[in-house]
Enzyme design. Structure first.
Site, PDB file in Angstrom:
ATOM      1  N   ASN A   9      71.867  49.311  37.212  1.00 27.58           N
ATOM      2  CA  ASN A   9      71.044  50.063  38.165  1.00 27.58           C
ATOM      3  C   ASN A   9      69.956  49.121  38.664  1.00 27.58           C
ATOM      4  OD1 ASN A   9      69.451  51.852  39.568  1.00 27.58           O
ATOM      5  ND2 ASN A   9      68.676  52.917  37.747  1.00 27.58           N
ATOM      6  N   LYS A  11      67.879  49.664  40.996  1.00 19.41           N
ATOM      7  CA  LYS A  11      66.699  50.398  41.484  1.00 19.41           C
ATOM      8  C   LYS A  11      66.251  49.823  42.832  1.00 19.41           C
ATOM      9  CE  LYS A  11      65.582  50.976  36.666  1.00 19.41           C
ATOM     10  NZ  LYS A  11      64.655  51.498  35.698  1.00 19.41           N
ATOM     11  N   HIS A  95      68.722  60.441  37.685  1.00 20.86           N
ATOM     12  CA  HIS A  95      67.950  59.426  36.967  1.00 20.86           C
ATOM     13  C   HIS A  95      66.536  59.946  36.732  1.00 20.86           C
ATOM     14  CE1 HIS A  95      65.950  55.691  35.950  1.00 20.86           C
ATOM     15  NE2 HIS A  95      67.143  55.192  35.696  1.00 20.86           N
ATOM     16  N   GLU A  97      63.736  58.618  36.874  1.00 25.67           N
ATOM     17  CA  GLU A  97      62.726  58.224  37.883  1.00 25.67           C
ATOM     18  C   GLU A  97      62.799  59.154  39.089  1.00 25.67           C
ATOM     19  OE1 GLU A  97      63.895  54.116  38.155  1.00 25.67           O
ATOM     20  OE2 GLU A  97      63.146  53.777  36.129  1.00 25.67           O
ATOM     21  N   GLU A 167      69.732  58.629  28.649  1.00 28.22           N
ATOM     22  CA  GLU A 167      68.674  57.628  28.783  1.00 28.22           C
ATOM     23  C   GLU A 167      67.339  58.209  28.323  1.00 28.22           C
ATOM     24  OE1 GLU A 167      69.766  54.592  32.015  1.00 28.22           O
ATOM     25  OE2 GLU A 167      68.886  56.283  33.026  1.00 28.22           O
TER      26      GLU A 167
HETATM   27  C1  PEP Z   1      67.701  52.470  33.910  1.00 19.04           C
HETATM   28  O1  PEP Z   1      67.088  52.208  34.921  1.00 19.04           O
HETATM   29  O2  PEP Z   1      68.547  53.362  33.944  1.00 19.04           O
HETATM   30  C2  PEP Z   1      67.416  51.709  32.697  1.00 19.04           C
HETATM   31  C3  PEP Z   1      68.010  52.053  31.583  1.00 19.04           C
HETATM   32  O3  PEP Z   1      66.530  50.646  32.801  1.00 19.04           O
HETATM   33  P1  PEP Z   1      66.233  49.510  31.686  1.00 19.04           P
HETATM   34  O4  PEP Z   1      67.572  49.011  31.218  1.00 19.04           O
HETATM   35  O5  PEP Z   1      65.452  48.469  32.405  1.00 19.04           O
HETATM   36  O6  PEP Z   1      65.484  50.172  30.580  1.00 19.04           O
END
Ligand code: PEP
Length: 250
Positions: A9, A11, A95, A97, A167
């Site tokens: 991802n 982002k 997600h 975020e 997550e």
């Molecule tokens: C994510 O953005 O879904 C994520 C898990 O980020 P990171 O691996 O940087 O923690």
């Protein structure tokens, strides 16, 4: 046999040149035959990176979001029919975020999942608890509730096109990772819950990814857990070497 998936991802990162270079270097690399690699890239690069990825049968692109409506006066948004029209195979929905900064409620996410599936997109559905919920030991019920509110009611054919990404929010971009045991316990709880909602066969076939500071140094142990079928990776997916190491960690 469930799919093994390494999903990145990106982002809101990478300019055009950097994005094309990263996608090309992953696509041109040797990817184990039994691993599906997914690149979650910004919308504006999807079409071009989708074409690049076609050179490797194991590499696919994903959108990072989709709007819940088919079309209309939603300035700045991207619809599922638009993604379908450029052959995008996957979309990340829910997600943390986007839940937090864009106020995406479970009800909106349910609509997003439906419209994505109706337009032939496979969905990576994200769930996960904040730190205060984990501290209260309420993480299982919190995540089950997220799944119930956005996925319950889907049919078997729908569920074949859903991947779940667990997550924990306290582990995203923080450098703090859930321990392999914590990840396994939660993935098992999610699989048991999928069993309740959709039956044994669907639960056993659904890939459940772990996300939260996955890196080359912890991927082998995390991916080695029985109910962990791969990772959704942010930071470490944005460097060719570290993402390739993760891809080879199964
Ligand atoms: C994510 O953005 O879904 C994520 C898990 O980020 P990171 O691996 O940087 O923690």
């Amino acid at each position: 046999m469930r799919k093994k998936i390494a999903a990145g991802n990106w982002k809101m990162n990478k300019n055009y040149g950097e994005a094309i270079e990263l996608a090309s270097s992953i696509t041109n690399a040797q990817v184990p035959e039994d691993v599906t690699v997914i690149l979650g890239v910004p919308y504006i690069y999807l079409k071009e990176i989708n074409e690049i990825a076609k050179a490797n049968p194991n590499v696919f692109v994903s959108a990072q979001n989709v709007h819940q409506k088919e079309n209309g006066a939603y300035t700045g948004e991207i619809s599922a029919p638009m993604l379908k029209s450029i052959d995008v195979p996957y979309v990340i929905i829910g997600h943390s975020e986007r839940r937090e900064y864009n106020c995406e409620t479970p009800e909106i996410l349910k609509e997003k999942v439906r419209i994505a599936l109706d337009n032939g997109l496979d969905v990576i559905f994200c769930c996960g608890e904040p730190l205060e919920i984990r501290k209260k030991n309420e993480h299982e019920s919190y995540v089950k509730d997220q799944i119930e509110k956005s996925l319950a009611g889907l049919g078997d054919e729908d569920m074949k096109r859903i991947t779940v990404a667990y997550e924990p929010i306290w582990a995203i971009g923080t450098g703090e990772t859930a321990s392999p045991a914590q990840a396994q316990a939660m993935h098992k709880a999610i699989r048991d819950y999928l069993k309740e909602l959709f039956g044994e066969k669907i639960a056993e076939e659904t890939a459940i990814l772990y996300g939260g500071s996955v890196k080359p140094s912890n991927a082998v142990e995390i991916f080695g857990q029985e109910d962990v079928d791969g990772g959704l990776v942010g930071g470490a997916s944005m460097k060719t070497d570290s993402f390739l190491d993760i891809i080879k960690s199964f």
